[in-house]
Motif scaffolding. Structure first.
Motif, PDB file in Angstrom:
ATOM      1  N   THR A 112       0.838  -1.200   0.000  1.00 11.60           N
ATOM      2  CA  THR A 112       0.000   0.000   0.000  1.00 11.60           C
ATOM      3  C   THR A 112       0.874   1.252   0.000  1.00 11.60           C
ATOM      4  N   ARG A 113       1.897   1.269   0.830  1.00 16.29           N
ATOM      5  CA  ARG A 113       2.804   2.424   0.885  1.00 16.29           C
ATOM      6  C   ARG A 113       3.609   2.538  -0.401  1.00 16.29           C
ATOM      7  N   ARG A 114       4.048   1.399  -0.928  1.00 14.50           N
ATOM      8  CA  ARG A 114       4.794   1.403  -2.200  1.00 14.50           C
ATOM      9  C   ARG A 114       3.926   1.975  -3.322  1.00 14.50           C
ATOM     10  N   ALA A 115       2.664   1.572  -3.355  1.00 11.67           N
ATOM     11  CA  ALA A 115       1.750   2.044  -4.407  1.00 11.67           C
ATOM     12  C   ALA A 115       1.556   3.552  -4.328  1.00 11.67           C
ATOM     13  N   ALA A 116       1.482   4.090  -3.117  1.00 14.74           N
ATOM     14  CA  ALA A 116       1.318   5.536  -2.957  1.00 14.74           C
ATOM     15  C   ALA A 116       2.544   6.278  -3.497  1.00 14.74           C
ATOM     16  N   LEU A 117       3.725   5.771  -3.201  1.00 19.17           N
ATOM     17  CA  LEU A 117       4.949   6.393  -3.705  1.00 19.17           C
ATOM     18  C   LEU A 117       5.029   6.244  -5.223  1.00 19.17           C
ATOM     19  N   ARG A 118       4.683   5.085  -5.731  1.00 23.19           N
ATOM     20  CA  ARG A 118       4.701   4.856  -7.180  1.00 23.19           C
ATOM     21  C   ARG A 118       3.743   5.815  -7.891  1.00 23.19           C
ATOM     22  N   GLU A 119       2.616   6.085  -7.264  1.00 25.91           N
ATOM     23  CA  GLU A 119       1.647   7.023  -7.837  1.00 25.91           C
ATOM     24  C   GLU A 119       2.258   8.419  -7.986  1.00 25.91           C
ATOM     25  N   VAL A 120       3.009   8.852  -7.002  1.00 27.03           N
ATOM     26  CA  VAL A 120       3.690  10.146  -7.072  1.00 27.03           C
ATOM     27  C   VAL A 120       4.667  10.148  -8.253  1.00 27.03           C
ATOM     28  N   LEU A 121       5.417   9.053  -8.395  1.00 24.97           N
ATOM     29  CA  LEU A 121       6.379   8.952  -9.491  1.00 24.97           C
ATOM     30  C   LEU A 121       5.683   8.906 -10.853  1.00 24.97           C
ATOM     31  N   GLU A 122       4.568   8.181 -10.936  1.00 24.32           N
ATOM     32  CA  GLU A 122       3.815   8.108 -12.192  1.00 24.32           C
ATOM     33  C   GLU A 122       3.297   9.482 -12.610  1.00 24.32           C
ATOM     34  N   ARG A 123       2.809  10.251 -11.649  1.00 23.98           N
ATOM     35  CA  ARG A 123       2.333  11.610 -11.970  1.00 23.98           C
ATOM     36  C   ARG A 123       3.482  12.463 -12.516  1.00 23.98           C
ATOM     37  N   GLY A 124       4.647  12.307 -11.906  1.00 25.69           N
ATOM     38  CA  GLY A 124       5.816  13.041 -12.396  1.00 25.69           C
ATOM     39  C   GLY A 124       6.187  12.609 -13.810  1.00 25.69           C
ATOM     40  N   ARG A 125       6.086  11.328 -14.085  1.00 23.75           N
ATOM     41  CA  ARG A 125       6.368  10.835 -15.435  1.00 23.75           C
ATOM     42  C   ARG A 125       5.363  11.412 -16.432  1.00 23.75           C
ATOM     43  N   GLU A 126       4.081  11.407 -16.054  1.00 20.58           N
ATOM     44  CA  GLU A 126       3.033  11.941 -16.935  1.00 20.58           C
ATOM     45  C   GLU A 126       3.247  13.422 -17.240  1.00 20.58           C
ATOM     46  N   ARG A 127       3.829  14.158 -16.298  1.00 15.57           N
ATOM     47  CA  ARG A 127       4.102  15.586 -16.514  1.00 15.57           C
ATOM     48  C   ARG A 127       5.414  15.807 -17.263  1.00 15.57           C
ATOM     49  N   GLY A 128       6.127  14.713 -17.567  1.00 16.60           N
ATOM     50  CA  GLY A 128       7.388  14.829 -18.300  1.00 16.60           C
ATOM     51  C   GLY A 128       8.585  15.120 -17.422  1.00 16.60           C
ATOM     52  N   GLU A 129       8.446  14.974 -16.112  1.00 19.03           N
ATOM     53  CA  GLU A 129       9.551  15.257 -15.191  1.00 19.03           C
ATOM     54  C   GLU A 129      10.464  14.050 -14.983  1.00 19.03           C
ATOM     55  N   LEU A 130      10.074  12.920 -15.529  1.00 24.38           N
ATOM     56  CA  LEU A 130      10.816  11.678 -15.364  1.00 24.38           C
ATOM     57  C   LEU A 130      10.822  10.953 -16.704  1.00 24.38           C
ATOM     58  N   GLU A 131      11.977  10.484 -17.108  1.00 20.84           N
ATOM     59  CA  GLU A 131      12.089   9.801 -18.384  1.00 20.84           C
ATOM     60  C   GLU A 131      11.202   8.559 -18.410  1.00 20.84           C
ATOM     61  N   PRO A 132      10.570   8.292 -19.554  1.00 23.41           N
ATOM     62  CA  PRO A 132       9.686   7.120 -19.660  1.00 23.41           C
ATOM     63  C   PRO A 132      10.398   5.795 -19.419  1.00 23.41           C
ATOM     64  N   VAL A 133      11.713   5.749 -19.620  1.00 21.75           N
ATOM     65  CA  VAL A 133      12.439   4.490 -19.465  1.00 21.75           C
ATOM     66  C   VAL A 133      12.804   4.179 -18.012  1.00 21.75           C
ATOM     67  N   ARG A 134      12.600   5.127 -17.112  1.00 18.33           N
ATOM     68  CA  ARG A 134      12.953   4.894 -15.701  1.00 18.33           C
ATOM     69  C   ARG A 134      12.081   3.803 -15.104  1.00 18.33           C
TER      70      ARG A 134
END
Length: 172
Positions: A112-134
Motif C-alpha cells: 500500500t505504501r509502495r503504491a502511494a509512492l509509485r503514484e507520485v512517481l507516475e504523476r511526475g512521469r506523466e508531466r514529463g519530469e521523469l524519463e519514460p524508461v525509468r
C-alpha cells in the motif's frame, strides 16, 4: 482500541515480545475479542501501522515531482520514528521473518505504501519530469531499501536532510 495499545506496547517493552494477553488487557478487551477480529497480534499491529501511515505519509500532488518526492520520503522517515510508532515496525519485521501470518499482511501493508509512492512517481512521469524508461518499481525499492536498512540497523540517520538527498538522487 486494540490498535493504539498494539502501537504503544512494543516501545514500552523495549524490544521484548508483547503478548496477546497484554495487548488485550491494555486495550480493555478480552483476548478472544482480538482473535475474533484479527488472526494474530501482528495483524493488530499491522492495522494500527497502516492507519497511522495513511495519516502521516501523504501522497502529495503539488505539480512538482521533486517537491512531492521529498515530501513523501521525509514524511515516511519522520512518521516511522514518531512515538509510539518506532518500535512497532521493528517488531513486525522480526515477526515476519518467522511467521507467515505476519509476513503476508506485512507484505500487503508495505505494498500500500509502495503504491502511494509509485503514484507520485507516475504523476511526475506523466508531466514529463521523469524519463519514460525509468523503472519506477526500482525507484520505490531504492527509497524503501534505504528506509528499512537505516531503520532496522540504525547506523545512520533518517532525517529530513537524508530524505532530501535520497529524493534528489533519484531525479535528473
Amino acid at each position: 482500541m486494540p490498535s493504539s495499545a498494539a502501537l504503544r506496547l512494543p516501545g514500552e517493552a523495549e524490544g521484548d515480545s508483547v503478548s496477546v494477553e497484554t495487548t488485550a488487557r491494555e486495550a480493555g478487551v478480552g483476548k478472544q475479542a482480538l482473535y475474533r477480529w484479527w488472526p494474530s497480534k501482528g495483524a493488530v499491529l499491522l492495522e494500527a501501522l497502516g492507519e497511522r501511515a495513511q495519516q502521516a505519509v501523504p501522497a502529495p500532488d503539488h505539480g512538482d515531482l521533486r517537491d512531492d518526492l521529498r515530501a513523501v520520503v521525509a514524511a515516511t522517515f519522520a512518521g516511522a520514528q514518531r512515538p509510539p510508532v518506532g518500535p512497532a515496525p521493528r517488531t513486525l519485521a522480526r515477526g515476519a521473518a518467522r511467521d507467515p501470518q505476519v509476513a503476508v499482511p506485512m507484505r500487503e501493508s508495505t505494498e500500500t505504501r509502495r503504491a502511494a509512492l509509485r503514484e507520485v512517481l507516475e504523476r511526475g512521469r506523466e508531466r514529463g519530469e521523469l524519463e519514460p524508461v525509468r523503472d519506477l518499481d526500482l525507484m520505490v525499492d531504492q527509497v524503501y531499501g534505504v528506509f528499512w536498512y537505516r531503520f532496522l540497523l540504525g547506523h545512520a540517520p533518517l532525517d529530513e536532510a537524508t530524505a532530501t538527498a535520497l529524493a534528489d538522487s533519484l531525479l535528473p
